[in-house]
Design an enzyme around this catalytic site. Structure first.
Site, short mmCIF file in Angstrom:
data_model
loop_
_atom_site.label_atom_id
_atom_site.label_comp_id
_atom_site.label_asym_id
_atom_site.label_seq_id
_atom_site.Cartn_x
_atom_site.Cartn_y
_atom_site.Cartn_z
N GLU A 393 0.83 -1.19 0.00
CA GLU A 393 0.00 0.00 0.00
C GLU A 393 0.87 1.25 0.00
OE1 GLU A 393 -2.72 -1.36 3.26
OE2 GLU A 393 -2.23 0.74 3.71
N HIS A 478 -3.06 -6.56 11.08
CA HIS A 478 -3.87 -7.61 10.45
C HIS A 478 -3.70 -8.98 11.11
CE1 HIS A 478 -3.53 -5.15 6.41
NE2 HIS A 478 -4.32 -4.57 7.30
N ASN A 516 -5.60 -6.58 2.25
CA ASN A 516 -6.18 -6.15 3.53
C ASN A 516 -7.36 -7.07 3.85
OD1 ASN A 516 -5.32 -4.04 1.54
ND2 ASN A 516 -4.99 -2.95 3.43
P1 FAE Z 1 -12.39 -7.09 15.20
O1 FAE Z 1 -12.84 -6.11 14.17
O2 FAE Z 1 -11.06 -6.87 15.83
O3 FAE Z 1 -13.52 -7.12 16.33
C1 FAE Z 1 -13.38 -7.81 17.52
C2 FAE Z 1 -14.16 -7.06 18.61
O4 FAE Z 1 -14.27 -7.91 19.75
C3 FAE Z 1 -13.48 -5.79 19.09
O5 FAE Z 1 -14.41 -4.73 19.03
C4 FAE Z 1 -13.06 -6.11 20.53
O6 FAE Z 1 -13.11 -4.98 21.38
C5 FAE Z 1 -14.09 -7.14 20.93
N1 FAE Z 1 -13.65 -8.08 21.98
C6 FAE Z 1 -12.47 -8.71 22.08
N2 FAE Z 1 -12.46 -9.54 23.14
C7 FAE Z 1 -13.70 -9.45 23.73
C8 FAE Z 1 -14.29 -10.06 24.86
N3 FAE Z 1 -13.65 -10.99 25.57
N4 FAE Z 1 -15.55 -9.69 25.20
C9 FAE Z 1 -16.21 -8.76 24.45
N5 FAE Z 1 -15.68 -8.15 23.36
C10 FAE Z 1 -14.44 -8.50 22.99
O7 FAE Z 1 -12.39 -8.56 14.64
N6 FAE Z 1 -8.23 -4.19 7.32
C11 FAE Z 1 -8.61 -3.96 6.05
O8 FAE Z 1 -9.16 -4.86 5.39
N7 FAE Z 1 -8.43 -2.72 5.48
C12 FAE Z 1 -7.83 -1.71 6.15
O9 FAE Z 1 -7.70 -0.60 5.61
C13 FAE Z 1 -7.38 -1.94 7.48
N8 FAE Z 1 -6.74 -0.98 8.19
C14 FAE Z 1 -6.44 -1.20 9.51
C15 FAE Z 1 -5.90 -0.16 10.26
C16 FAE Z 1 -5.71 -0.33 11.63
C17 FAE Z 1 -5.10 0.78 12.45
C18 FAE Z 1 -6.06 -1.56 12.26
C19 FAE Z 1 -5.88 -1.76 13.74
C20 FAE Z 1 -6.59 -2.59 11.50
C21 FAE Z 1 -6.78 -2.42 10.13
N9 FAE Z 1 -7.34 -3.42 9.36
C22 FAE Z 1 -7.66 -3.21 8.05
C23 FAE Z 1 -7.64 -4.75 9.93
C24 FAE Z 1 -9.13 -4.95 10.20
O10 FAE Z 1 -9.66 -3.86 10.92
C25 FAE Z 1 -9.31 -6.27 10.96
O11 FAE Z 1 -8.82 -7.32 10.13
C26 FAE Z 1 -10.76 -6.55 11.30
O12 FAE Z 1 -11.29 -5.51 12.11
C27 FAE Z 1 -10.89 -7.88 12.03
O13 FAE Z 1 -12.25 -8.19 12.14
P2 FAE Z 1 -12.77 -9.23 13.22
O14 FAE Z 1 -14.23 -9.34 13.09
O15 FAE Z 1 -11.93 -10.44 13.13
#
Ligand code: FAE
Length: 538
Positions: A393, A478, A516
């Site tokens: 990127e 990621h 991503n």
């Molecule tokens: P996620 O979105 O992490 O959701 C998990 C949720 O569970 C969170 O809200 C936690 O607070 C919650 N949680 C955890 N443990 C507990 C518990 N014990 N009890 C209750 N709640 C809990 O998971 N990906 C892209 O495709 N494009 C991008 O441009 C991109 N940019 C990114 C930039 C940053 C700064 C970051 C940090 C990540 C980025 N990502 C990007 C990665 C993407 O956001 C990530 O792969 C997804 O959010 C993962 O999705 P999940 O549903 O696995």
């Protein structure tokens, strides 16, 4: 007992989102929408479906379950951030308490500049970006209702079908590419930048310069679709709306412009009247109970005071706490004997999507611009290079001043996989990633960026990831894996050995998506929840 109020959010009824609504017919025994939903889950409650975590996997589960007529409780450890101007830290340049999940100092990915540490002391708070530190890897994750969608760059990229086959051979390709990827793209509101506008906007000079240099070295670039509302960004540039992407907002949240999950999937799920969201609630334990599960939940205030420990029972539990949250929770429950039948593979197969970051120092005649949008729009595609595959990127560095820096986030093929293991001494969970394991990623990125440096007569910056450190190779945005599909679960995410317990998120994906990851996580969750609702709620 103090309770966290549930703030209501407006539904963004865009055409794209509306067209994605897949209305499943209500199942037998499904409840009608409750007249007055409780604000948050009550101690002692019995619920039909409990979803842990409100990121992509959790939001997809919540929407499709509620549309199928199933009352659903969503448990989220982070805050409900509400909507509107002033919710988030105004700019990533000036992190305040809202930026960071319970740390006394911010912990930024780019953490140095010209020898100086640019982190800031902040009060402990339930901030929106978590930097979770393991021995040799820190993992950035979103915290709040909407999970990673609150903090990410919105890039919504579909992997090639060939790579998908390599990544998840047990999944039918045709259904993913004909049904679930299109469904996910529509529901998330994915679109691409207007090419003519990108060519003229001063806010995308960094992207144009990055493309010119890549092309001069023989590499092609590709436009990266995004969930950011590009028309809103045009208005930001015109000065007719409040700036968000053009004001330096992204990793600590966007007040405007970004179609995060709270505005798409979760808004739609709430509109059914069958969803109860409990923010600042963390699931800490899960034990089989009757034909379902007994779930312990800790409720905190936004400054971290524990205000309640709740025990509820649920018929079915969908774990969507993200790759790290899901893996940690399950590995610990297995070790404590709470979920004794979980497969030995739970906790294994974790990868960082091959993430490494680096900056190059451009010459004065290749200025990247004082003004840079926080939302990337271009990637250098070198995935077909068998000697070291990468998708790089062209990233902004929105400092507000001209730095001549060309910044990159590389996604690379890296076969190293780590495991989460329970540590009895600390009652915590460790990750076995080793520092040297990032070397294949650096080597893959160098195959592109060394060539660009050589062609341009430029060098890498050594002052962005430490006082003298070239590569940002000790962190990832990621995290993927830890509870792999068709290994630790069956082929739709049912955990082996514990009926009614499912994994819905990035933990299912074996370490790398080649691009991503959130679009792949969303599409896979769409596939899995459809199969589960069809078979397990009959
Ligand atoms: P996620 O979105 O992490 O959701 C998990 C949720 O569970 C969170 O809200 C936690 O607070 C919650 N949680 C955890 N443990 C507990 C518990 N014990 N009890 C209750 N709640 C809990 O998971 N990906 C892209 O495709 N494009 C991008 O441009 C991109 N940019 C990114 C930039 C940053 C700064 C970051 C940090 C990540 C980025 N990502 C990007 C990665 C993407 O956001 C990530 O792969 C997804 O959010 C993962 O999705 P999940 O549903 O696995």
């Amino acid at each position: 007992m103090p309770q966290t109020p549930l703030t209501r959010r407006s539904v963004l009824a865009t055409g794209a989102i509306g067209s994605a609504a897949v209305l499943l017919s209500p199942k037998a025994g499904a409840s009608a929408a409750p007249a007055a939903a409780p604000a948050v889950i009550a101690n002692g409650a019995h619920v039909g479906a409990l979803v842990v975590g409100s990121g992509y996997g959790g939001a997809v589960a919540a929407l499709r379950l509620t549309q199928a007529g199933i009352s659903t409780h969503l448990i989220e450890m982070g805050r409900d951030w509400g909507t509107g101007n002033g919710t988030f830290t105004p700019s990533a340049r000036e992190p305040d308490k809202r930026s960071t999940w319970f740390r006394t100092r911010s912990d930024q990915p780019v953490n140095h500049f010209m020898g100086a540490d640019i982190n800031r002391d902040i009060p402990l708070y339930a901030g929106v970006l978590a930097s979770e530190r393991f021995a040799a890897m820190r993992i950035y994750q979103g915290r709040g209702v909407g999970g990673g969608s609150l903090v990410n760059g919105g890039m919504a990229v579909t992997p090639t079908q060939a790579f998908f086959q390599e990544m998840l051979p047990s999944v039918n390709q045709a259904s993913m590419y004909n049904t679930y990827f299109p469904r996910a793209r529509a529901a998330l509101g994915v679109s691409s930048v207007d090419p003519a506008w990108m060519e003229s906007s001063p806010w995308y000079k960094f992207a144009r310069v990055g493309r010119k240099q890549a092309n001069r070295s023989g590499f092609s670039t590709t436009v990266v679709p995004n969930v950011y509302d590009w028309n809103y960004m045009k208005q930001e540039q015109a000065g007719t709306v409040t700036k968000s992407a053009l004001a330096g907002q992204v990793i600590y949240g966007n007040d405007n412009g970004k179609r995060s999950l709270d505005k798409t999937y979760l808004a739609q799920a709430k509109a059914t009247g069958r969803l109860v969201v409990s923010p600042l609630h963390e699931v800490t334990s899960l034990v089989p109970f009757g034909s379902g599960y007994k779930v312990t939940i800790r409720q905190i205030t936004d400054t971290g005071t524990v205000v309640a420990i709740k025990t509820v029972t649920a018929d079915k539990v969908f774990i969507a706490a993200g790759s790290v949250g899901t893996s940690k929770l399950l590995v610990r429950q297995r070790a404590l004997g709470n979920l004794p039948n979980l497969a030995a593979e739970v906790g294994s197969g974790w990868g960082n999507n091959g993430n490494v970051m680096v900056g190059r120092a451009n010459h004065m005649w290749d200025a990247t611009g004082a003004n840079q949008s926080t939302i990337p729009s271009l990637g250098i595609d070198n995935w077909n290079d068998a000697g070291g595959r990468s998708f790089i990127e062209v990233a902004p560095i929105p400092t507000g001043i001209e730095t001549y820096i060309q910044l990159y986030l590389a996604i690379t093929a890296n076969a190293n996989r780590a495991a989460f293991t329970y540590d009895t001494a600390t009652d915590g969970v460790n990750l076995s990633w080793q520092p040297s394991w990032s070397e294949p990623s650096i080597n893959a990125a160098k195959r592109v960026l060394d060539k660009i440096n050589s062609k341009e007569g430029t060098m890498y910056r050594t002052d962005l990831f430490g006082s003298t450190k070239t590569w940002g190779d000790d962190f990832t945005y990621h995290p993927l894996g830890g509870c792999l599909l068709d290994v630790a679960t069956d082929n739709v995410g049912r955990l082996h050995g514990h009926p009614g317990l499912y994994v819905m998120d990035g933990a299912l994906i074996p370490g790398c998506t080649s691009v991503n990851p959130f679009l792949t996580i969303t599409a896979l969750a769409e596939r899995n929840i459809e199969a589960i609702i069809g078979a397990d709620f009959a």
